[in-house]
Design an enzyme around this catalytic site. Structure first.
Site, PDB file in Angstrom:
ATOM      1  N   GLU A   1      56.309 -15.327 -13.705  1.00 45.48           N
ATOM      2  CA  GLU A   1      55.198 -16.248 -13.383  1.00 45.48           C
ATOM      3  C   GLU A   1      53.718 -15.354 -13.590  1.00 45.48           C
ATOM      4  O   GLU A   1      53.336 -14.734 -12.962  1.00 45.48           O
ATOM      5  CB  GLU A   1      55.002 -16.728 -11.770  1.00 45.48           C
ATOM      6  CG  GLU A   1      56.326 -17.447 -11.416  1.00 45.48           C
ATOM      7  CD  GLU A   1      56.325 -17.292  -9.795  1.00 45.48           C
ATOM      8  OE1 GLU A   1      55.286 -17.374  -9.255  1.00 45.48           O
ATOM      9  OE2 GLU A   1      57.549 -17.266  -9.381  1.00 45.48           O
TER      10      GLU A   1
ATOM     11  N   HIS B   1      54.071 -21.093 -12.510  1.00 42.50           N
ATOM     12  CA  HIS B   1      55.281 -20.713 -11.686  1.00 42.50           C
ATOM     13  C   HIS B   1      56.436 -21.125 -12.530  1.00 42.50           C
ATOM     14  O   HIS B   1      57.168 -21.898 -12.090  1.00 42.50           O
ATOM     15  CB  HIS B   1      55.307 -21.625 -10.498  1.00 42.50           C
ATOM     16  CG  HIS B   1      56.155 -20.901  -9.469  1.00 42.50           C
ATOM     17  ND1 HIS B   1      57.275 -20.982  -9.423  1.00 42.50           N
ATOM     18  CD2 HIS B   1      55.637 -20.424  -7.960  1.00 42.50           C
ATOM     19  CE1 HIS B   1      57.902 -20.504  -8.442  1.00 42.50           C
ATOM     20  NE2 HIS B   1      56.920 -20.118  -7.625  1.00 42.50           N
TER      21      HIS B   1
HETATM   22  O1  TA6 Z   1      56.385 -17.442  -6.611  1.00 38.78           O
HETATM   23  C1  TA6 Z   1      57.296 -16.846  -5.620  1.00 38.78           C
HETATM   24  C2  TA6 Z   1      56.956 -17.840  -4.270  1.00 38.78           C
HETATM   25  O2  TA6 Z   1      55.748 -17.664  -3.889  1.00 38.78           O
HETATM   26  C3  TA6 Z   1      58.080 -17.484  -3.239  1.00 38.78           C
HETATM   27  O3  TA6 Z   1      57.654 -16.805  -2.175  1.00 38.78           O
HETATM   28  C4  TA6 Z   1      58.604 -19.022  -3.027  1.00 38.78           C
HETATM   29  O4  TA6 Z   1      57.868 -19.482  -1.718  1.00 38.78           O
HETATM   30  C5  TA6 Z   1      58.301 -19.648  -4.208  1.00 38.78           C
HETATM   31  O5  TA6 Z   1      56.928 -19.236  -4.799  1.00 38.78           O
HETATM   32  C6  TA6 Z   1      58.306 -21.092  -4.308  1.00 38.78           C
HETATM   33  O6  TA6 Z   1      57.425 -21.831  -3.622  1.00 38.78           O
HETATM   34  P1  TA6 Z   1      57.177 -23.487  -3.084  1.00 38.78           P
HETATM   35  O7  TA6 Z   1      56.091 -23.726  -2.491  1.00 38.78           O
HETATM   36  O8  TA6 Z   1      57.294 -24.070  -4.550  1.00 38.78           O
HETATM   37  O9  TA6 Z   1      58.714 -23.662  -2.465  1.00 38.78           O
END
Ligand code: TA6
Length: 277
Positions: free
Chosen positions: A249, A145
């Protein structure tokens, strides 16, 4: 080495002087500086370094699940878990997570996850290797991520996804096709691109640089910026810092899970590299 967070942090250094920092907590890369000393990754100035909370920014390891693509809480538990160093040198480290009884209560499939991070002159390489150490197959989704630092969100765009189908997470995973040569940001954007090319870029016109993300073993790629309201709703997201980041990501997500047979190993990798223009 512990820093003022009290967490164990490993600093990697290439002969050229580029560096990376990795916490054992979540095998979480929080910094990548190239030979210029410039930081390539975004880290929230309100990030929490208190397990089990995941660190906001850098490269959270989403495993054995990405997002809601499975039975676990968002993004799985690897990013909230303590890894141990099993190998390493001055410019690379390998960290291991072996499922414990708490993990197995949530996810009844034992595995070992190895995360290897290596720093080169102008690149950072990160590999995931997950071995099914149980006696039954299980399904996994995953992502690296990656929060890329940008000078300003209005000067940043993502290239390489023209014509690619995506799921729009803001429209209940509605499937659409990317029509543009580049993806720009003028509001919250949260998309899972499916079966993408393996070389993508975050271009920053403000710094005349691009960060190339080359992936192997990750069929999908997630593009995300929370924009004003969503970022303001996250206590660990710095004020107005949505302007300073783009998430690109590598992922196993919308294209479907990987089924890992007993004794087998799933391997995937991203290589981040800097390109000036
Ligand atoms: O990768 C995008 C995502 O899935 C968004 O929907 C948002 O939730 C982000 O990840 C961050 O997630 P987190 O659980 O780290 O706040």
């Amino acid at each position: 080495m512990d820093d003022n967070t009290g967490l164990q942090k490993i600093t990697l250094r290439a002969p050229s002087g580029s560096t990376a920092e990795v916490y054992c907590h979540g095998a979480h890369v929080t910094s990548w500086k190239t030979t210029s000393g410039e930081e390539m990754l975004f880290l929230s100035n309100k990030a929490v370094f208190k397990p089990p909370k995941a660190i906001r920014g850098g490269i959270p390891v989403c495993f054995p699940q990405f997002g809601g693509f499975g039975p676990l809480a968002q993004h799985g538990f690897a990013r909230n878990s303590e890894f141990t160093v099993v190998d390493g040198g001055s410019s690379s480290v390998t960290l291991s997570l072996q499922t414990n009884e708490d993990h197995l209560k949530l996810f009844p499939h034992p595995f070992e996850l190895l995360v290897t991070v290596s720093i080169g002159d102008e690149e950072l390489e990160q590999t995931l290797e997950a071995k099914n150490t149980g006696d039954k197959p299980f399904e996994l989704t995953a992502a690296l991520h990656t929060y890329i630092a940008v000078s300003s969100i209005d000067k940043a765009h993502v290239v390489g996804l023209k014509g690619v189908e995506y799921m729009d997470s803001l429209q209940d995973k509605k499937r659409l096709k990317e029509g543009g040569d580049s993806i720009t940001f003028t509001d919250e954007l949260d998309r899972i691109y499916l079966q993408t090319p393996d070389v993508l870029e975050v271009v920053d016109e403000g710094k005349n640089r691009a960060i190339q993300v080359e992936k192997e073993g990750f069929p999908d790629a997630v593009v995300w910026n929370p924009w004003i309201q969503k970022a303001a709703g996250m206590a660990d997201f710095g004020d107005d810092q949505y302007k300073e980041m783009v998430c690109l990501e590598p992922a196993v997500a919308g294209s479907g899970p990987v089924t890992l047979e007993p004794g087998k190993t799933w391997k995937a990798k991203q290589t981040l590299s800097l390109r000036h223009f």
